[in-house]
Design an enzyme around this catalytic site. Structure first.
Site, PDB file in Angstrom:
ATOM      1  N   HIS A   1      -7.161  -0.113  14.132  1.00  0.00           N
ATOM      2  CA  HIS A   1      -6.286  -0.545  14.787  1.00  0.00           C
ATOM      3  C   HIS A   1      -5.009   1.070  14.467  1.00  0.00           C
ATOM      4  CE1 HIS A   1      -5.386   0.373  10.401  1.00  0.00           C
ATOM      5  NE2 HIS A   1      -4.964   0.810  10.818  1.00  0.00           N
TER       6      HIS A   1
ATOM      7  N   ASN B   1      -5.579   5.857  11.606  1.00  0.00           N
ATOM      8  CA  ASN B   1      -6.215   6.679  10.489  1.00  0.00           C
ATOM      9  C   ASN B   1      -7.442   5.815   9.818  1.00  0.00           C
ATOM     10  OD1 ASN B   1      -3.956   7.044   9.855  1.00  0.00           O
ATOM     11  ND2 ASN B   1      -2.864   5.296   8.653  1.00  0.00           N
TER      12      ASN B   1
ATOM     13  N   ILE C   1       4.071  -4.834  10.301  1.00  0.00           N
ATOM     14  CA  ILE C   1       5.587  -5.408   9.017  1.00  0.00           C
ATOM     15  C   ILE C   1       6.203  -4.934   8.231  1.00  0.00           C
ATOM     16  CG2 ILE C   1       3.528  -5.966   7.180  1.00  0.00           C
ATOM     17  CD1 ILE C   1       4.111  -8.343   7.059  1.00  0.00           C
TER      18      ILE C   1
ATOM     19  N   GLY D   1      -6.014   7.814   4.852  1.00  0.00           N
ATOM     20  CA  GLY D   1      -4.966   6.651   4.321  1.00  0.00           C
ATOM     21  C   GLY D   1      -5.177   5.589   5.260  1.00  0.00           C
ATOM     22  N   GLN D   2      -6.542   5.160   5.397  1.00  0.00           N
ATOM     23  CA  GLN D   2      -6.288   4.179   5.814  1.00  0.00           C
ATOM     24  C   GLN D   2      -6.300   3.132   4.771  1.00  0.00           C
ATOM     25  OE1 GLN D   2     -10.013   3.114   7.894  1.00  0.00           O
ATOM     26  NE2 GLN D   2      -9.453   1.390   8.635  1.00  0.00           N
TER      27      GLN D   2
HETATM   28  P1  5GP Z   1      -3.813   1.971   7.415  1.00  0.00           P
HETATM   29  O1  5GP Z   1      -2.779   2.169   6.236  1.00  0.00           O
HETATM   30  O2  5GP Z   1      -5.008   0.514   7.171  1.00  0.00           O
HETATM   31  O3  5GP Z   1      -3.516   2.505   8.715  1.00  0.00           O
HETATM   32  O4  5GP Z   1      -2.755   0.674   7.732  1.00  0.00           O
HETATM   33  C1  5GP Z   1      -2.242  -1.032   8.133  1.00  0.00           C
HETATM   34  C2  5GP Z   1      -0.761  -0.909   8.639  1.00  0.00           C
HETATM   35  O5  5GP Z   1      -0.834  -2.643   8.589  1.00  0.00           O
HETATM   36  C3  5GP Z   1       0.352  -0.812   7.695  1.00  0.00           C
HETATM   37  O6  5GP Z   1       1.008  -0.187   8.154  1.00  0.00           O
HETATM   38  C4  5GP Z   1       0.742  -1.553   7.518  1.00  0.00           C
HETATM   39  O7  5GP Z   1       2.541  -2.044   6.563  1.00  0.00           O
HETATM   40  C5  5GP Z   1       0.070  -3.311   8.446  1.00  0.00           C
HETATM   41  N1  5GP Z   1       0.064  -4.729   7.560  1.00  0.00           N
HETATM   42  C6  5GP Z   1      -0.820  -4.587   6.773  1.00  0.00           C
HETATM   43  N2  5GP Z   1      -0.838  -6.195   7.065  1.00  0.00           N
HETATM   44  C7  5GP Z   1      -0.238  -6.723   7.712  1.00  0.00           C
HETATM   45  C8  5GP Z   1       0.531  -7.999   7.795  1.00  0.00           C
HETATM   46  O8  5GP Z   1      -0.471  -8.904   7.682  1.00  0.00           O
HETATM   47  N3  5GP Z   1       0.912  -8.043   9.833  1.00  0.00           N
HETATM   48  C9  5GP Z   1       1.560  -7.002   9.869  1.00  0.00           C
HETATM   49  N4  5GP Z   1       2.306  -7.178  11.180  1.00  0.00           N
HETATM   50  N5  5GP Z   1       0.974  -5.698   9.835  1.00  0.00           N
HETATM   51  C10 5GP Z   1       0.801  -5.556   8.410  1.00  0.00           C
END
Ligand code: 5GP
Ligand code: ZN
Length: 114
Positions: free
Chosen positions: A100, A87, A31, A93-94
């Site tokens: 994911h 991450n 997103i 950075g999670q």
């Molecule tokens: P993290 O920092 O946990 O590795 O990354 C989480 C990722 O999830 C971020 O890049 C963020 O933009 C994405 N994200 C968070 N919430 C949503 C959502 O509701 N929909 C989508 N498509 N991406 C999301």
């Protein structure tokens, strides 16, 4: 997990731009993309992060990587290059606590990552 946003994307309760789905995993556009191409590949099963992965999950882990490569090819970044990243926890950075795999491409990546 009833309040997990990525479980909700996997079950269709929250909309996302789906790029791939099968019985084990879902891939969708991030997103808030950090590159011209930025997808996430998630298992349908709720796992917090790689710290929860065991050798019993080797098949799932391999599947996530194979789907990441498929999504990168379909996104047109396979030849130019791309980055896969899990991450893990705070210093990794999670911010979303459902495993994911980031698939980033379409620009020059820096090394070391920030
Ligand atoms: P993290 O920092 O946990 O590795 O990354 C989480 C990722 O999830 C971020 O890049 C963020 O933009 C994405 N994200 C968070 N919430 C949503 C959502 O509701 N929909 C989508 N498509 N991406 C999301
Ligand atoms: Zn979840």
């Amino acid at each position: 997990m009833s309040d997990c946003p990525f479980c909700k994307i996997a079950s269709g309760q929250i909309q996302a731009k789906l790029l791939h789905h099968d019985e084990q995993c879902v891939a969708f556009a991030d997103i808030n993309p950090q590159a011209p191409f930025h997808a996430l590949v998630i298992p349908r099963r709720h796992l917090v992060n790689l710290n929860e992965l065991s050798t019993a999950d080797e098949g799932l882990a391999g599947h996530l990587l194979a789907v990441a490569a498929q999504v990168a090819r379909a996104g047109g970044v396979a030849e130019s290059g791309w980055r896969a990243s899990f991450n893990t926890n705070r210093e990794g950075g999670q911010v979303i606590w459902h495993l994911h795999l980031h698939v980033l491409g379409g620009r020059q990546m820096g090394w070391p990552p920030g």
